[in-house]
Design an enzyme around this catalytic site. Structure first.
Site, PDB file in Angstrom:
ATOM      1  N   ILE A   1       0.861  -1.186   0.000  1.00 52.30           N
ATOM      2  CA  ILE A   1       0.000   0.000   0.000  1.00 52.30           C
ATOM      3  C   ILE A   1       0.894   1.231   0.000  1.00 52.30           C
ATOM      4  O   ILE A   1       1.607   1.506   0.971  1.00 52.30           O
ATOM      5  CB  ILE A   1      -0.923   0.026   1.236  1.00 52.30           C
ATOM      6  CG1 ILE A   1      -1.740  -1.275   1.328  1.00 52.30           C
ATOM      7  CG2 ILE A   1      -1.842   1.234   1.184  1.00 52.30           C
ATOM      8  CD1 ILE A   1      -2.694  -1.493   0.190  1.00 52.30           C
ATOM      9  N   ASP A   2       0.880   1.983  -1.113  1.00 50.08           N
ATOM     10  CA  ASP A   2       1.746   3.158  -1.264  1.00 50.08           C
ATOM     11  C   ASP A   2       0.880   4.402  -1.422  1.00 50.08           C
ATOM     12  O   ASP A   2       0.373   4.693  -2.509  1.00 50.08           O
ATOM     13  CB  ASP A   2       2.650   2.968  -2.481  1.00 50.08           C
ATOM     14  CG  ASP A   2       3.733   4.042  -2.578  1.00 50.08           C
ATOM     15  OD1 ASP A   2       3.680   5.002  -1.779  1.00 50.08           O
ATOM     16  OD2 ASP A   2       4.616   3.916  -3.444  1.00 50.08           O
ATOM     17  N   THR A   3       0.710   5.128  -0.341  1.00 44.87           N
ATOM     18  CA  THR A   3      -0.137   6.330  -0.382  1.00 44.87           C
ATOM     19  C   THR A   3       0.520   7.455  -1.170  1.00 44.87           C
ATOM     20  O   THR A   3      -0.138   8.446  -1.511  1.00 44.87           O
ATOM     21  CB  THR A   3      -0.436   6.816   1.043  1.00 44.87           C
ATOM     22  OG1 THR A   3       0.796   6.993   1.758  1.00 44.87           O
ATOM     23  CG2 THR A   3      -1.292   5.805   1.793  1.00 44.87           C
ATOM     24  N   GLY A   4       1.813   7.294  -1.484  1.00 47.32           N
ATOM     25  CA  GLY A   4       2.493   8.312  -2.276  1.00 47.32           C
ATOM     26  C   GLY A   4       2.384   8.066  -3.771  1.00 47.32           C
ATOM     27  O   GLY A   4       2.793   8.908  -4.578  1.00 47.32           O
TER      28      GLY A   4
END
EC number: 3.4.23.-
Length: 692
Positions: A35-38
């Site tokens: 999970i990469d919120t960026g």
């Protein structure tokens, strides 16, 4: 360390406290998703799907290290499961970052609120069929140790598989050698004997072949090599056969001419060996349903069998410059050689017939189960080969394949059969204008090979035109019609259909037809059709269906037989089921032929029956073991299959035909002529239509 683990290790140790991995599944496969919120988009490795599509325009992205990359492939509308709840990802772009799947903000915003806690994350799941239905779903965040443990377990499994398959390579190496008489491996101990019909007869063929300087030099080099390897020795035999070189297409392709010895007179004088080679249709029947294949080729197979001292003088041959040699091993050109070697291979592999077979020096290993099961089968066969002292050519061996070339055919694990490119090439290399009768014979021989495998739709009548030119009774003449005929055949060779090798679970459909001069048939299959129709493994209905009965009649006229064409309930049931599944039928093979001059004088109704008899007997190996659907557009033939001809000398041939048909148990369907295009076009494309 595996690059995938290295990448995950970097992600986990780069100091980011919010590193988040969760378990997800796509289809039946599980993945670790980062999970990469960026990230604004979702990215995945190629292995997560087989449905990647090329983008119309490459998409430019900038990753964390500020470098630019261009994405050229993506997949749309991917269904992803989290905690057994299905989520839709609109698009995933193909990018190998070292991680299986990166979930970015375009996904997270669709299912907001996205809440990340210390040990879990939460998303709002929405029912794809009912958007108003939704609930918050919580899934566990994997710890660093858990992620690395799962990754190392995966690598451990891969390593185990690698070592498992590596043992096969090592086992193969143990039976391979470049020398067919390698004393460390060739331990078969056989001594082959060939006997003269008259032990006192001398077979000495005078060698009057005019040799070139090139011939002399090549014979000198080749014979010195054979002497060095112990395959031949100098001879004082009273027998002799002339040797010469041939340079056909195959020899030109490999850049080396082939030595041939003319043993014709010796073959006439020696006692033959009647041991039979396996038929091609038997081989295809045996490998039905197989998913994995391996092929092994015996290294110079004949040369692995040593000759008895009494037999060696019979193999003597002469070549320049004034040399006389004899073989220490079984030689090519001897009429007994194929049978002798086939017997040796069959005896060597005895007891393994369920997983392998041999056609002379070509060994095929086949498995209907898993890849691991096939590997085990290969190991068993290699162990037997080692015990029997057979030497294998490593260069020609192909292991653990789902598609393999064998005996001129390309065989696939899904049952599909295609003609090998090599076989097609041999036919296409013939000139459009054939030079003489011998070249016509060679051309037709290649065409017949293809026809016997069932690829050629309407060969019988096209072949008949060229066959007439072989007879020496007809003056030799080649015209533009003949050239066009050859061009037509070669054109069709380049667009042959793929065939299907039906298994025991499939239901077979036979279509037959006849004209005044020719007959034809088409065999098709419904994959796993017996189960779909409601039949057992022998093609017998599992439910109680009334059966029709046939009884003898005093009137054998076509009109009386026509009355008997009314189908039984079983026939109607099966035919109606097949009609609904018509689009699923796969082509298995074609067959066609011409009637003799005598047969062409029979009534057309009887020719329809004779065509059916010929077609069924051609495919007896497929049809004797099960019931099948027989389709015909002849009322007479349909009635003939259900009707007992009264014993009467006037009906001799009809009774004989019916006795031949009694071996088969078809369901019979009478169809309209326009619904019988497969077989019908074979007989009528080159002849005037005849009504039946």
């Amino acid at each position: 360390m595996n690059t995938e683990i290295v990448q995950k290790h970097r992600v986990l140790t780069k100091g980011n406290p919010n590193v988040t991995f969760i378990k997800v599944s796509i289809g039946k496969r599980n993945f670790l998703a980062y999970i990469d919120t960026g990230a604004t988009l979702c990215f995945g490795k190629r292995k997560i799907s087989n449905n990647w599509e090329i983008l119309k325009q490459p998409k430019e992205i900038i990753i964390a290290d500020k470098s630019k990359h261009y994405i050229r492939e993506a997949i749309s509308n991917v269904f992803l499961k989290i905690e057994n709840k299905e989520f839709l990802i609109p698009i995933i772009y193909l990018h190998d970052s070292g991680l299986d799947l990166i979930i970015g903000n375009n996904f997270l915003k669709l299912y907001q609120p996205f809440i990340q806690r210390l040990e879990t994350i939460e998303l709002r799941w929405k029912n794809l069929n009912n958007p108003k239905e939704s609930q918050m779903i919580s899934t566990k965040i994997l710890t660093k140790n858990e992620v690395l443990k799962l990754s190392f377990e995966k690598i451990h499994i891969c390593l185990e598989k690698y070592l498992f398959f590596k043992t096969i390579e090592e086992q193969l190496e143990e039976v391979c050698s470049e020398h067919p008489l390698d004393e460390t491996k060739n331990k078969n101990g056989l001594l082959i004997e060939i006997r003269l019909k008259d032990p006192l007869q001398e077979i000495n063929v005078t060698n009057r072949i005019p040799y070139t300087i090139r011939d002399v030099q090549e014979f000198k080099e080749e014979c010195e090599d054979l002497l060095k390897k112990g395959l031949i020795r100098e001879s004082q035999s009273p027998h002799s056969a002339p040797a010469f070189y041939v340079e056909n297409h195959n020899e030109i392709k490999r850049g080396k001419r082939r030595m041939v010895i003319n043993y014709k007179k010796m073959n006439e004088a020696t006692i033959g060996d009647s041991y039979k080679l396996p038929r091609k249709d038997f081989i295809l029947e045996k490998i039905k349903g197989s998913l994995w294949f391996s092929s092994l080729d015996a290294k110079s197979g004949y040369y692995q069998l040593r000759l008895h001292e009494n037999t060696k003088p019979l193999t003597a041959f002469s070549c320049p410059p004034q040399k006389h040699y004899e073989w220490n091993v079984l030689s090519f050109g001897l009429k007994q050689a194929p049978s002798i070697y086939q017997r040796f291979m069959d005896q060597s592999l005895k007891g393994l017939e369920h997983i392998c077979l041999a056609y002379i020096d070509d060994i095929l290993i086949f498995t209907k189960g898993s890849k691991e099961q096939h590997v085990n089968d290969v190991r068993i066969v290699l162990q037997r080969i080692k015990e029997k002292g057979i030497i294998i050519s490593k260069k020609k061996s192909k292991l653990i394949q789902q598609e393999i070339e064998y005996l001129g055919l390309k065989i696939q694990g899904n049952g599909e059969i295609d003609l090998s490119p090599h076989t097609q090439e041999k036919i296409l290399q013939f000139p459009d204008e054939l030079e003489d009768r011998k070249q016509i014979q060679r051309f037709l021989g290649c065409i017949n090979y293809i026809a016997n495998e069932g690829f050629f739709k309407n060969l019988a009548l096209e072949r008949k035109h060229l066959q007439k030119k072989i007879s020496v009774k007809n003056p030799w003449k080649w015209d533009t019609i003949d050239t066009k005929m050859v061009q037509s055949i070669k054109g069709k060779i380049q667009s042959l259909p793929k065939l299907y090798n039906a298994s025991i679970q499939d239901f077979l459909i036979v279509e037959t037809d006849a004209s005044q001069h020719s007959w034809s048939g088409c065999l098709r299959a419904l994959p796993k059709g017996k189960q779909k129709i409601g039949l057992d493994e022998f093609g017998i209905p599992t439910a109680d269906l009334c059966t029709g009965s046939s009884s003898a009649s005093s009137d054998n006229s076509p009109a009386e037989i026509d009355k008997c064409h009314s189908a039984s309930k079983q026939d109607t049931h099966v035919a109606s089921k097949i009609k609904k599944l018509e689009n699923e039928l796969l082509l298995c093979k074609y067959v066609s032929g011409t009637f003799t001059d005598t047969e062409t004088r029979y009534p057309i109704a009887e020719l329809e029956v004779l065509a059916g008899v010929k077609v069924l007997e051609k495919w007896r190996i497929d049809l004797l073991q099960t019931r099948f659907l027989l389709r015909t557009d002849s009322k007479y033939f349909a009635g003939f299959c259900r009707y007992n001809i009264k014993t009467d000398y006037r009906n001799g041939r009809l009774i004989r035909w019916q006795l031949r048909l009694q071996a088969y148990q078809p369901y019979v369907e009478l169809i309209k002529s326009e619904n019988n295009p497969f077989a019908d076009t074979l007989t009528r494309e080159w002849s005037k239509p005849s009504s039946s």
